[in-house]
Write an enzyme that holds these catalytic residues in place. Structure first.
Site, PDB file in Angstrom:
ATOM      1  N   HIS A   1     123.029  20.238 -31.598  1.00  0.00           N
ATOM      2  CA  HIS A   1     124.297  19.910 -30.945  1.00  0.00           C
ATOM      3  C   HIS A   1     124.125  19.925 -29.433  1.00  0.00           C
ATOM      4  O   HIS A   1     123.153  20.477 -28.913  1.00  0.00           O
ATOM      5  CB  HIS A   1     125.416  20.870 -31.372  1.00  0.00           C
ATOM      6  CG  HIS A   1     125.225  22.302 -30.937  1.00  0.00           C
ATOM      7  ND1 HIS A   1     125.500  22.730 -29.662  1.00  0.00           N
ATOM      8  CD2 HIS A   1     124.797  23.394 -31.625  1.00  0.00           C
ATOM      9  CE1 HIS A   1     125.254  24.029 -29.568  1.00  0.00           C
ATOM     10  NE2 HIS A   1     124.813  24.458 -30.745  1.00  0.00           N
TER      11      HIS A   1
ATOM     12  N   CYS B   1     121.137  27.666 -33.582  1.00  0.00           N
ATOM     13  CA  CYS B   1     121.171  26.210 -33.494  1.00  0.00           C
ATOM     14  C   CYS B   1     120.139  25.702 -32.485  1.00  0.00           C
ATOM     15  O   CYS B   1     119.557  26.469 -31.732  1.00  0.00           O
ATOM     16  CB  CYS B   1     122.564  25.740 -33.089  1.00  0.00           C
ATOM     17  SG  CYS B   1     123.789  25.854 -34.410  1.00  0.00           S
TER      18      CYS B   1
END
Length: 207
Positions: free
Chosen positions: A169, A182
């Site tokens: 992301h 992440c």
């Protein structure tokens, strides 16, 4: 009383209308354009080659610096200039046919590999200590243009999930190993990577 009221109104007008800070215009010149072209040749995307320094060029320089073992400050110093003339060559872990991506946790880089050839290299920030991005081979699954992280109460732009709640992301990569697992990618390139990562795309995360 009337004079004080006039002064107060004037102050409010100045507060909301007059600029409080000056925004510096990006620096544009032929040398920057040459660097942008060189980075593109070496598969470090920096956006449009326009000769203007900005977030895209900085992110590309950071990726190049990481690939060459330099301090990833995004600044074109003497060591970075020298490395542009004799750059390191990154080889993919897998040379299988088709397109896949590799996350190099040691270098904090993302490699886009097609038919065994490295096509693009991006700077990333993976999980910090205690929240390390898991190593292994995965597949891209759920994708959301704007995903809400329930545990951390934050929006994740251009999220492509590949292992449970672990996703690529948009985010800052100025600090290495700073996420909760992440893989953050530079905001300047988050959309193009999101479009590239179709569901089923193989993701290889190396140690």
């Amino acid at each position: 009383m009337k004079a004080r009221l006039i002064l107060l109104v004037a102050a409010l007008v100045a507060m909301f209308i007059l600029p409080t800070t000056a925004v510096a215009a990006p620096r544009c010149d032929d040398k920057t354009a040459a660097v942008q072209e060189r980075l593109s040749e070496l598969h470090f995307p920096g956006g449009v080659v326009d000769g203007c320094s900005g977030p895209s060029t900085k992110a590309a320089l950071q990726a190049f610096q990481k690939a060459n073992g330099l301090s990833a400050d995004g600044v074109l110093g003497p060591k970075t200039r020298a490395a542009l003339d004799a750059p390191a060559t990154l080889k993919p872990v897998s040379r299988k046919p088709g397109l896949h991506v590799e996350v190099d946790r040691s270098r904090q880089l993302l490699l886009v590999v097609e038919d065994g050839t490295v096509e693009r290299i991006y700077s990333v920030s993976t999980g910090k200590q205690g929240y390390e991005t898991p190593a292994g081979t995965f597949k891209v699954g759920r994708k959301e243009l704007r995903s809400w992280s329930v545990p951390y109460m934050v929006w994740l732009p251009y999220a492509s999930y590949f292992n449970g709640g672990v996703a690529f992301h948009a985010g800052t990569t100025d600090v290495e190993r700073a996420s909760h697992g992440c893989v953050r990618v530079p905001a300047a390139f988050a959309r193009e990577l999101y479009d590239l990562l179709e569901p089923g795309t193989t993701v290889i995360v190396t140690r």
